[in-house]
Scaffold this active site. Structure first.
Site, PDB file in Angstrom:
ATOM      1  N   ASP A  67       0.779  -1.242   0.000  1.00 39.17           N
ATOM      2  CA  ASP A  67       0.000   0.000   0.000  1.00 39.17           C
ATOM      3  C   ASP A  67       0.808   1.288   0.000  1.00 39.17           C
ATOM      4  O   ASP A  67       0.322   2.328   0.429  1.00 39.17           O
ATOM      5  CB  ASP A  67      -0.913  -0.011   1.230  1.00 39.17           C
ATOM      6  CG  ASP A  67      -0.130  -0.236   2.521  1.00 39.17           C
ATOM      7  OD1 ASP A  67       1.085  -0.020   2.520  1.00 39.17           O
ATOM      8  OD2 ASP A  67      -0.747  -0.640   3.528  1.00 39.17           O
ATOM      9  N   GLU A  92      -0.334  -9.050  -0.878  1.00 38.48           N
ATOM     10  CA  GLU A  92      -0.914  -8.425   0.323  1.00 38.48           C
ATOM     11  C   GLU A  92      -2.109  -7.544  -0.073  1.00 38.48           C
ATOM     12  O   GLU A  92      -2.165  -6.352   0.211  1.00 38.48           O
ATOM     13  CB  GLU A  92       0.112  -7.622   1.132  1.00 38.48           C
ATOM     14  CG  GLU A  92      -0.388  -7.296   2.533  1.00 38.48           C
ATOM     15  CD  GLU A  92       0.654  -6.619   3.422  1.00 38.48           C
ATOM     16  OE1 GLU A  92       1.540  -7.313   3.946  1.00 38.48           O
ATOM     17  OE2 GLU A  92       0.570  -5.395   3.585  1.00 38.48           O
ATOM     18  N   GLU A 117      -2.171   5.084   2.815  1.00 39.76           N
ATOM     19  CA  GLU A 117      -2.136   3.655   2.493  1.00 39.76           C
ATOM     20  C   GLU A 117      -3.510   3.057   2.179  1.00 39.76           C
ATOM     21  O   GLU A 117      -3.635   2.203   1.303  1.00 39.76           O
ATOM     22  CB  GLU A 117      -1.469   2.865   3.630  1.00 39.76           C
ATOM     23  CG  GLU A 117       0.031   3.116   3.775  1.00 39.76           C
ATOM     24  CD  GLU A 117       0.373   4.376   4.555  1.00 39.76           C
ATOM     25  OE1 GLU A 117      -0.558   5.044   5.076  1.00 39.76           O
ATOM     26  OE2 GLU A 117       1.557   4.710   4.660  1.00 39.76           O
ATOM     27  N   HIS A 166       6.257   5.487  12.950  1.00 36.74           N
ATOM     28  CA  HIS A 166       6.600   6.248  11.742  1.00 36.74           C
ATOM     29  C   HIS A 166       5.395   6.782  10.976  1.00 36.74           C
ATOM     30  O   HIS A 166       5.524   7.613  10.096  1.00 36.74           O
ATOM     31  CB  HIS A 166       7.444   5.393  10.789  1.00 36.74           C
ATOM     32  CG  HIS A 166       6.647   4.289  10.109  1.00 36.74           C
ATOM     33  ND1 HIS A 166       5.895   4.516   8.982  1.00 36.74           N
ATOM     34  CD2 HIS A 166       6.484   2.984  10.409  1.00 36.74           C
ATOM     35  CE1 HIS A 166       5.319   3.381   8.614  1.00 36.74           C
ATOM     36  NE2 HIS A 166       5.644   2.436   9.457  1.00 36.74           N
ATOM     37  N   ARG A 187       2.459   8.512   9.052  1.00 34.48           N
ATOM     38  CA  ARG A 187       2.181   9.919   8.768  1.00 34.48           C
ATOM     39  C   ARG A 187       1.086  10.502   9.654  1.00 34.48           C
ATOM     40  O   ARG A 187       1.192  11.626  10.128  1.00 34.48           O
ATOM     41  CB  ARG A 187       1.715  10.072   7.309  1.00 34.48           C
ATOM     42  CG  ARG A 187       2.793  10.505   6.385  1.00 34.48           C
ATOM     43  CD  ARG A 187       2.469  10.236   4.922  1.00 34.48           C
ATOM     44  NE  ARG A 187       3.723   9.886   4.272  1.00 34.48           N
ATOM     45  CZ  ARG A 187       4.470  10.734   3.581  1.00 34.48           C
ATOM     46  NH1 ARG A 187       4.067  11.971   3.399  1.00 34.48           N
ATOM     47  NH2 ARG A 187       5.615  10.362   3.052  1.00 34.48           N
ATOM     48  N   HIS A 207      13.128   5.137  12.792  1.00 31.12           N
ATOM     49  CA  HIS A 207      12.952   5.258  11.341  1.00 31.12           C
ATOM     50  C   HIS A 207      13.860   6.376  10.849  1.00 31.12           C
ATOM     51  O   HIS A 207      14.189   7.294  11.600  1.00 31.12           O
ATOM     52  CB  HIS A 207      11.474   5.601  11.086  1.00 31.12           C
ATOM     53  CG  HIS A 207      11.049   5.535   9.651  1.00 31.12           C
ATOM     54  ND1 HIS A 207      11.373   6.505   8.741  1.00 31.12           N
ATOM     55  CD2 HIS A 207      10.297   4.627   8.976  1.00 31.12           C
ATOM     56  CE1 HIS A 207      10.850   6.201   7.554  1.00 31.12           C
ATOM     57  NE2 HIS A 207      10.190   5.053   7.674  1.00 31.12           N
TER      58      HIS A 207
HETATM   59  C1  UD1 Z   1       6.755   4.982   3.618  1.00 32.21           C
HETATM   60  C2  UD1 Z   1       5.357   4.637   3.096  1.00 32.21           C
HETATM   61  C3  UD1 Z   1       4.528   3.968   4.184  1.00 32.21           C
HETATM   62  C4  UD1 Z   1       5.287   2.783   4.799  1.00 32.21           C
HETATM   63  C5  UD1 Z   1       6.652   3.250   5.279  1.00 32.21           C
HETATM   64  C6  UD1 Z   1       7.442   2.092   5.816  1.00 32.21           C
HETATM   65  C7  UD1 Z   1       4.281   6.146   1.434  1.00 32.21           C
HETATM   66  C8  UD1 Z   1       3.613   7.445   1.200  1.00 32.21           C
HETATM   67  N1  UD1 Z   1       4.664   5.878   2.704  1.00 32.21           N
HETATM   68  O1  UD1 Z   1       6.603   5.984   4.619  1.00 32.21           O
HETATM   69  O2  UD1 Z   1       3.325   3.490   3.623  1.00 32.21           O
HETATM   70  O3  UD1 Z   1       4.547   2.277   5.893  1.00 32.21           O
HETATM   71  O4  UD1 Z   1       7.356   3.827   4.170  1.00 32.21           O
HETATM   72  O5  UD1 Z   1       8.563   2.519   6.532  1.00 32.21           O
HETATM   73  O6  UD1 Z   1       4.504   5.400   0.519  1.00 32.21           O
HETATM   74  N2  UD1 Z   1      14.497   8.085   4.758  1.00 32.21           N
HETATM   75  C9  UD1 Z   1      15.882   7.983   4.666  1.00 32.21           C
HETATM   76  N3  UD1 Z   1      16.401   6.752   4.365  1.00 32.21           N
HETATM   77  C10 UD1 Z   1      15.644   5.654   4.188  1.00 32.21           C
HETATM   78  C11 UD1 Z   1      14.246   5.767   4.287  1.00 32.21           C
HETATM   79  C12 UD1 Z   1      13.682   7.000   4.561  1.00 32.21           C
HETATM   80  O7  UD1 Z   1      16.604   8.946   4.838  1.00 32.21           O
HETATM   81  O8  UD1 Z   1      16.191   4.571   3.934  1.00 32.21           O
HETATM   82  C13 UD1 Z   1      13.917   9.424   5.081  1.00 32.21           C
HETATM   83  C14 UD1 Z   1      13.993  10.383   3.890  1.00 32.21           C
HETATM   84  O9  UD1 Z   1      14.267  11.661   4.384  1.00 32.21           O
HETATM   85  C15 UD1 Z   1      12.575  10.320   3.318  1.00 32.21           C
HETATM   86  C16 UD1 Z   1      11.765  10.135   4.590  1.00 32.21           C
HETATM   87  O10 UD1 Z   1      12.528   9.246   5.401  1.00 32.21           O
HETATM   88  O11 UD1 Z   1      12.237  11.490   2.607  1.00 32.21           O
HETATM   89  C17 UD1 Z   1      10.364   9.633   4.420  1.00 32.21           C
HETATM   90  O12 UD1 Z   1      10.309   8.520   3.556  1.00 32.21           O
HETATM   91  P1  UD1 Z   1       8.927   8.209   2.729  1.00 32.21           P
HETATM   92  O13 UD1 Z   1       9.102   6.975   1.918  1.00 32.21           O
HETATM   93  O14 UD1 Z   1       8.460   9.436   2.050  1.00 32.21           O
HETATM   94  O15 UD1 Z   1       7.856   7.959   3.846  1.00 32.21           O
HETATM   95  P2  UD1 Z   1       7.790   6.952   5.049  1.00 32.21           P
HETATM   96  O16 UD1 Z   1       7.273   7.735   6.195  1.00 32.21           O
HETATM   97  O17 UD1 Z   1       9.062   6.232   5.181  1.00 32.21           O
HETATM   98  N1  UDP Z   2      12.024  -3.609  10.733  1.00 28.38           N
HETATM   99  C1  UDP Z   2      13.410  -3.786  10.557  1.00 28.38           C
HETATM  100  N2  UDP Z   2      14.265  -2.971  11.257  1.00 28.38           N
HETATM  101  C2  UDP Z   2      13.831  -2.013  12.112  1.00 28.38           C
HETATM  102  C3  UDP Z   2      12.425  -1.828  12.269  1.00 28.38           C
HETATM  103  C4  UDP Z   2      11.547  -2.638  11.551  1.00 28.38           C
HETATM  104  O1  UDP Z   2      13.848  -4.658   9.803  1.00 28.38           O
HETATM  105  O2  UDP Z   2      14.662  -1.336  12.723  1.00 28.38           O
HETATM  106  C5  UDP Z   2      11.097  -4.460   9.955  1.00 28.38           C
HETATM  107  C6  UDP Z   2       9.972  -5.132  10.715  1.00 28.38           C
HETATM  108  O3  UDP Z   2      10.372  -6.402  11.210  1.00 28.38           O
HETATM  109  C7  UDP Z   2       8.881  -5.245   9.658  1.00 28.38           C
HETATM  110  C8  UDP Z   2       9.107  -4.038   8.778  1.00 28.38           C
HETATM  111  O4  UDP Z   2      10.441  -3.594   9.053  1.00 28.38           O
HETATM  112  O5  UDP Z   2       9.061  -6.403   8.846  1.00 28.38           O
HETATM  113  C9  UDP Z   2       8.116  -2.954   9.103  1.00 28.38           C
HETATM  114  O6  UDP Z   2       8.476  -1.785   8.455  1.00 28.38           O
HETATM  115  P1  UDP Z   2       7.808  -0.392   8.795  1.00 28.38           P
HETATM  116  O7  UDP Z   2       7.359  -0.384  10.213  1.00 28.38           O
HETATM  117  O8  UDP Z   2       8.788   0.653   8.353  1.00 28.38           O
HETATM  118  O9  UDP Z   2       6.588  -0.322   7.771  1.00 28.38           O
HETATM  119  P2  UDP Z   2       5.067  -0.814   7.818  1.00 28.38           P
HETATM  120  O10 UDP Z   2       5.044  -2.274   8.055  1.00 28.38           O
HETATM  121  O11 UDP Z   2       4.361  -0.026   8.881  1.00 28.38           O
HETATM  122  O12 UDP Z   2       4.537  -0.433   6.468  1.00 28.38           O
END
Ligand code: UD1
Ligand code: UDP
Length: 379
Positions: A98, A120, A134, A211, A213, A244
């Protein structure tokens, strides 16, 4: 006979974890040619999973930017995946869950008239703004998918109630269980030094992740205040918070927890194998994550979900997951019960796993192989 060209598109940590065992199965099955296109909506958090599962993507759109908006991600994914599809002409595109990568990857395939397999599929909260974006992403992806891989019967029922043809829905279990079973090991020794110094035997260790939003701002402040109150009220409680990578979450965490370094351990996101084994060792998990709600019940770990709703009701029904909301006092009350009342804790620790038997990926690839005539013939 030509191999079936399956292109898997993913970009964030949870998608990577849940698609990795599927990609590995496709790579090792000679009926398929597996093509991986990562959007890198996440960068470091994606790379850590790719490295762990030894997946080398053929295409990497490398789109992540700090401060990226949903619109930024959507534009880049749609354009990037479109170009890759035109170049490699897959028989089917698989997307997961999602995220913005999911919806726009699916849309790019749909506009190219390539069948979409939604892994999923069918999770619903029935609130279009929560989780945001999502809930909308998965509904919209479902509307254009050809094959729907639903983790549970409940997910299948959700899809049926939206008029999706039953013949296109397959209840497979969740691939996260396939991933989890491949990494949990009772003898695991942590590489993260901070974890080796934690007294899991004599302290009650709470694992925190947040994490979402819709929790940014006041809800996250409430959650962090609740954590501080719990630590102040319970001498034997310590908290591990793998933060995160999102800078706004990290800044808030540093502001709130700066004075509690001995008891609240702020650490970097963990590699999946480290995180899974940490889940197996802690006393209690507090999270707003989707994936963790599915993994923890399989490990018999009580989970407090820091949200007002969940699209994963199965584990709430089976008793290992409790919706604890986003108000400070309620979070403190629910946690204190589990910290101080053995019976309340024990009833939540019965390992119940409504999300699968670790065979979801095998089921998915058999469906793809069986439906190849439809896929080859187009839509
Ligand atoms: C995204 C997904 C959310 C999912 C989550 C899992 C969307 C809109 N959101 O949210 O559905 O649950 O991922 O974690 O698709 N960043 C880094 N390095 C990384 C990852 C993230 O620096 O490896 C930072 C960056 O500044 C980035 C910010 O995190 O801009 C947010 O990342 P983004 O993918 O926009 O949203 P998430 O809150 O991670
Ligand atoms: N996870 C990980 N390292 C971490 C935190 C979470 O590998 O430090 C794994 C966790 O076991 C799960 C997935 O990341 O499989 C969940 O990711 P996240 O919470 O970012 O996203 P969501 O599931 O809410 O979309």
């Amino acid at each position: 006979m030509n191999k079936i060209k399956v292109m898997s598109v993913f970009g964030t940590r949870p998608e990577a974890i849940k698609m990795a065992p599927l990609v590995k199965k496709l790579e090792n099955d000679e009926r398929f040619e597996s093509i991986v296109c990562v959007t890198a909506q996440h960068r470091e958090m994606l790379d850590s999973v790719l490295e762990m599962f030894k997946i080398k993507p053929q295409y990497d759109l490398n789109i992540m930017a700090h401060g990226q908006t949903i619109i930024d991600i959507s534009n880049k994914v749609l354009k990037g995946v479109d170009e890759v599809i035109k170049e490699c002409k897959p028989n089917i595109v698989l997307v997961h869950g999602d995220t913005s990568t999911t919806l726009n990857g699916a849309l790019a395939a749909f506009y190219n008239k390539i069948p979409v397999g939604h892994v999923e599929a069918g999770l619903r909260s029935y609130d279009i703004y929560s989780p945001f974006p999502e809930e909308a992403n998965r509904k919209l992806t479902g509307a254009i998918a050809t094959l729907h891989f639903a983790p549970t019967k409940t997910n299948e029922e959700n899809l049926l109630s939206e008029g999706i043809n039953k013949e296109k829905i397959y209840v497979t279990g969740n691939t996260v269980i396939d991933a989890l079973l491949s990494v949990v090991d009772n003898n695991h020794v942590f590489e993260e030094m901070a974890l080796n110094n934690i007294d899991f035997e004599n302290k009650k260790i709470i694992l925190l992740t947040t994490h979402r939003r819709e929790n940014w701002g006041v809800p996250m402040k409430n959650i962090f205040s609740a954590i501080i109150e719990l630590v102040n009220q319970n001498e034997d409680v310590e908290v591990v918070f793998p933060m995160h990578k999102n800078p706004s979450i990290r800044e808030l965490a540093y502001t709130y927890f700066n004075e509690y370094k001995q008891r609240i351990h702020l650490i970097e996101p963990l590699e999946y194998v480290e995180f899974a084994n940490l889940m197996a060792k802690v006393y209690l998990i507090m999270t707003d994550s989707g994936g963790i709600q599915e993994e923890a019940p399989a490990l018999g770990k009580p989970v407090m979900v820091l949200r007002t709703e969940t699209e994963r009701p199965e584990a709430v029904e089976s008793g290992t997951v409790k919706l604890a909301g986003i108000e400070k006092d309620r979070i403190v009350d629910v946690a204190n019960k589990l910290i101080n009342y053995k019976e309340a804790y024990k009833t939540m620790t019965q390992a119940a796993n409504p999300y699968g038997d670790g065979m979801a990926c095998s089921r998915i690839i058999e469906v793809i192989a069986e439906k190849v005539h439809i896929l080859r013939g187009g839509i």
